[in-house]
Enzyme design. Structure first.
Site, short mmCIF file in Angstrom:
data_model
loop_
_atom_site.label_atom_id
_atom_site.label_comp_id
_atom_site.label_asym_id
_atom_site.label_seq_id
_atom_site.Cartn_x
_atom_site.Cartn_y
_atom_site.Cartn_z
N ASP A 42 73.64 -26.93 -31.73
CA ASP A 42 74.60 -28.11 -31.35
C ASP A 42 73.49 -29.25 -30.75
OD1 ASP A 42 73.42 -27.38 -28.88
OD2 ASP A 42 75.29 -26.40 -28.07
N ALA A 43 74.13 -30.38 -30.07
CA ALA A 43 73.45 -31.43 -29.77
C ALA A 43 72.21 -30.99 -28.70
CB ALA A 43 74.24 -32.47 -29.10
#
Length: 166
Positions: A42-43
């Site tokens: 994810d980020a």
């Protein structure tokens, strides 16, 4: 080695590359290496939860291939295919970008039409995720069917800790 696993050039003028790594067996346990890439995270650089299921699926597929179970041949021959019938998963610690992981797969039980496999995703000695999956052998029409006897014999040998040299 089956013909489709033989190393061959990707392009006519490309060098011959080795077959992809399929892991290995030790005492009936299959070990499959995985590296965490940017696309897996994810980020925040943490492995997205659904990707653990992908790692486990790849490990199971390669475990079966290394054990001599020809899923593709049975599918193309109209005999049947495995489908996930039950799955449980627990997340313990996060995997991160560039981690080298290992998926450890152990056959837990074998039925006439099913096989249950426990899998752990590890970073060194740290358990990140563990799960248990039961697959059922089904016909092309989706009905349960006894899995091939030879496959049951292979799963039994693995569950007893035997190393397979196919």
């Amino acid at each position: 080695m089956p013909a489709r696993l033989q190393p061959k050039p990707a392009l006519p003028d490309a060098p011959c590359l080795p077959a992809p790594v399929g892991g290995l067996f030790a005492s009936g346990v299959h070990y499959y290496p995985v590296r965490v890439y940017f696309e897996d995270t994810d980020a925040g650089g943490v492995v997205y939860h659904a990707n653990y299921l992908r790692y486990m699926e790849r490990a199971r597929s390669d475990m079966l291939r290394l054990a001599g179970i020809d899923q593709r041949g049975n599918l193309e021959g109209g005999e049947g295919v495995y489908a996930v019938a039950d799955l449980s998963i627990a997340y313990r610690r996060p995997g991160r970008l560039d981690d080298d992981l290992v998926v450890k797969s152990t056959v837990q039980s074998i039925g006439a039409a099913t096989c249950t496999i426990h899998q752990s995703v590890l970073r060194g000695e740290d358990m990140l995720t563990e799960g248990t999956v039961t697959v059922a052998f089904i016909t092309p029409q989706g009905r349960p069917r006894r899995q091939p006897r030879h496959w049951i014999e292979i799963f039994t040998r693995l569950s007893q800790g035997e190393d397979l040299r196919i």
